[in-house]
Scaffold this motif. Structure first.
Motif, PDB file in Angstrom:
ATOM      1  N   HIS A   1      -2.535  51.265  -2.945  1.00  0.00           N
ATOM      2  CA  HIS A   1      -2.251  52.647  -3.350  1.00  0.00           C
ATOM      3  C   HIS A   1      -0.752  52.897  -3.402  1.00  0.00           C
ATOM      4  O   HIS A   1      -0.235  53.485  -4.355  1.00  0.00           O
ATOM      5  N   ALA A   2      -0.044  52.443  -2.391  1.00  0.00           N
ATOM      6  CA  ALA A   2       1.404  52.652  -2.326  1.00  0.00           C
ATOM      7  C   ALA A   2       2.176  51.596  -3.098  1.00  0.00           C
ATOM      8  O   ALA A   2       3.387  51.723  -3.272  1.00  0.00           O
TER       9      ALA A   2
ATOM     10  N   GLU B   1       5.543  50.077   6.018  1.00  0.00           N
ATOM     11  CA  GLU B   1       5.552  51.536   6.144  1.00  0.00           C
ATOM     12  C   GLU B   1       6.895  52.119   5.740  1.00  0.00           C
ATOM     13  O   GLU B   1       6.964  53.207   5.154  1.00  0.00           O
ATOM     14  N   ALA B   2       7.975  51.398   6.031  1.00  0.00           N
ATOM     15  CA  ALA B   2       9.310  51.867   5.645  1.00  0.00           C
ATOM     16  C   ALA B   2       9.458  51.940   4.127  1.00  0.00           C
ATOM     17  O   ALA B   2      10.324  52.673   3.620  1.00  0.00           O
ATOM     18  N   LEU B   3       8.603  51.224   3.401  1.00  0.00           N
ATOM     19  CA  LEU B   3       8.614  51.254   1.937  1.00  0.00           C
ATOM     20  C   LEU B   3       7.582  52.225   1.370  1.00  0.00           C
ATOM     21  O   LEU B   3       7.426  52.315   0.159  1.00  0.00           O
ATOM     22  N   GLY B   4       6.862  52.925   2.244  1.00  0.00           N
ATOM     23  CA  GLY B   4       5.905  53.919   1.784  1.00  0.00           C
ATOM     24  C   GLY B   4       4.452  53.571   1.987  1.00  0.00           C
ATOM     25  O   GLY B   4       3.568  54.364   1.654  1.00  0.00           O
ATOM     26  N   ALA B   5       4.166  52.409   2.542  1.00  0.00           N
ATOM     27  CA  ALA B   5       2.772  52.038   2.801  1.00  0.00           C
ATOM     28  C   ALA B   5       2.229  52.797   4.005  1.00  0.00           C
ATOM     29  O   ALA B   5       2.985  53.313   4.832  1.00  0.00           O
ATOM     30  N   GLN B   6       0.915  52.854   4.088  1.00  0.00           N
ATOM     31  CA  GLN B   6       0.238  53.399   5.257  1.00  0.00           C
ATOM     32  C   GLN B   6      -0.650  52.296   5.822  1.00  0.00           C
ATOM     33  O   GLN B   6      -1.450  51.709   5.095  1.00  0.00           O
ATOM     34  N   ARG B   7      -0.506  52.036   7.118  1.00  0.00           N
ATOM     35  CA  ARG B   7      -1.248  50.890   7.660  1.00  0.00           C
ATOM     36  C   ARG B   7      -2.751  51.089   7.590  1.00  0.00           C
ATOM     37  O   ARG B   7      -3.504  50.115   7.478  1.00  0.00           O
ATOM     38  N   GLY B   8      -3.201  52.329   7.619  1.00  0.00           N
ATOM     39  CA  GLY B   8      -4.631  52.573   7.487  1.00  0.00           C
ATOM     40  C   GLY B   8      -5.161  52.249   6.105  1.00  0.00           C
ATOM     41  O   GLY B   8      -6.361  52.035   5.930  1.00  0.00           O
ATOM     42  N   ASN B   9      -4.267  52.188   5.113  1.00  0.00           N
ATOM     43  CA  ASN B   9      -4.643  51.812   3.749  1.00  0.00           C
ATOM     44  C   ASN B   9      -4.318  50.352   3.448  1.00  0.00           C
ATOM     45  O   ASN B   9      -4.517  49.899   2.315  1.00  0.00           O
TER      46      ASN B   9
ATOM     47  N   GLY C   1      -3.744  48.758  13.841  1.00  0.00           N
ATOM     48  CA  GLY C   1      -4.242  49.843  13.006  1.00  0.00           C
ATOM     49  C   GLY C   1      -4.375  49.529  11.536  1.00  0.00           C
ATOM     50  O   GLY C   1      -4.480  50.434  10.706  1.00  0.00           O
ATOM     51  N   VAL C   2      -4.401  48.230  11.186  1.00  0.00           N
ATOM     52  CA  VAL C   2      -4.561  47.881   9.785  1.00  0.00           C
ATOM     53  C   VAL C   2      -5.935  48.333   9.293  1.00  0.00           C
ATOM     54  O   VAL C   2      -6.913  48.365  10.052  1.00  0.00           O
ATOM     55  N   GLY C   3      -5.997  48.716   8.005  1.00  0.00           N
ATOM     56  CA  GLY C   3      -7.244  49.251   7.468  1.00  0.00           C
ATOM     57  C   GLY C   3      -8.373  48.242   7.439  1.00  0.00           C
ATOM     58  O   GLY C   3      -9.484  48.511   7.901  1.00  0.00           O
ATOM     59  N   GLN C   4      -8.105  47.066   6.878  1.00  0.00           N
ATOM     60  CA  GLN C   4      -9.101  46.000   6.809  1.00  0.00           C
ATOM     61  C   GLN C   4      -8.408  44.675   7.094  1.00  0.00           C
ATOM     62  O   GLN C   4      -7.259  44.472   6.701  1.00  0.00           O
ATOM     63  N   ALA C   5      -9.129  43.766   7.727  1.00  0.00           N
ATOM     64  CA  ALA C   5      -8.574  42.451   8.020  1.00  0.00           C
ATOM     65  C   ALA C   5      -9.693  41.420   8.040  1.00  0.00           C
ATOM     66  O   ALA C   5     -10.805  41.707   8.484  1.00  0.00           O
TER      67      ALA C   5
END
Length: 252
Positions: free
Chosen positions: A117-118, A144-152, A211-215
């Motif tokens: 998404h990001a 995350e510093a580049l705009g990602a969300q760890r849940g996504n 807290g990663v979304g999927q692994a």
């Protein structure tokens, strides 16, 4: 022989691949797709192998971005090809299209990350030391510093040494227990005082705790499948002079 590229549905539609050793130009103990510039393989063969990977990833060879891996938790953020000496690090992140982030392994975990998404991706080299010291969490922080969300964010561990093939001594177990007694879950009894360490299981635990979304792990063991994968430990047991390096890559 054509290249064999393992992929994960979890990372779709981001272009990526965990390349096996099949389809390369190297010979002898390096037979196949050895992409390790630091190996003692013929430089022309390694360069040809890397060109084949670049073609498969639909990028120019200089857009295969790698680092000087040192088993650290250090992450670099890139916006273009790296000029000059490669930085000492064990993970790379970017939000720039057209760059293929690459990791070299021969038993350690290659971990590819994506927040589709990001439009942010990452790649990490996670042996036992890097995983224990936080390279996976640091990769998520940098994304995350580049705009990602760890849940996504999705993280996929590629071909790595499996628990049944990873025998270690009691001092190794003691070091992990010193960090957390809960780490005993990643060890199984072996012969005498030896134990077997679950490196991919530990990696998945660290990713999910972060807290990663999927692994997931692709469940390919590098040690146990010599026709498809290079293995540092297998080469050591066979008293070979060197070993090939597998490449894993991801690009926007």
């Amino acid at each position: 022989m054509t290249l064999e590229i393992l992929t994960s549905d979890l990372l779709s539609p981001i272009r990526h691949g965990f390349f096996s050793r099949r389809g390369g130009a190297s010979s002898g103990i390096f037979a196949g797709l050895n992409c390790g510039v630091g190996s003692s393989d013929q430089s022309q063969a390694v360069a040809l192998n890397r060109r084949r990977v670049a073609e498969a990833m639909d990028v120019e060879p200089d857009a295969l971005i790698g680092v000087h891996q040192v088993h650290s938790p250090v992450v670099v953020t890139v916006e273009g090809p790296i000029e000059g000496e490669k930085p000492k690090a064990d993970a790379i992140v970017t939000a720039t299209p057209g760059l293929a982030l690459t990791i070299l392994t021969a038993d350690c975990q290659p971990v590819l990350f994506a927040d589709s998404h990001a439009k942010v991706i990452g790649a990490a080299h996670a042996g036992w030391r890097g995983a224990r010291d936080g390279v996976l969490e640091a990769t998520l922080d940098a994304m995350e510093a580049l705009g990602a969300q760890r849940g996504n964010t999705t993280a996929v561990i590629g071909p790595s040494i499996s628990q049944r093939a990873y025998e270690v001594g009691p001092e190794f177990l003691d070091d992990f227990i010193a960090d957390s007694h809960e780490n005993t879950r990643f060890f199984a009894n072996g012969q005498g005082d030896r134990v077997h360490f679950d490196l991919p299981g530990f990696g998945l635990h660290k990713l999910r705790l972060a807290g990663v979304g999927q692994a997931e792990w692709t469940r390919h063991c590098t040690y146990s499948d010599p026709d498809r994968f290079y293995s540092y430990r297998r080469a050591t047991h066979a008293q070979e002079a060197d070993y090939g390096r597998l490449i894993s890559a991801i690009r926007l």
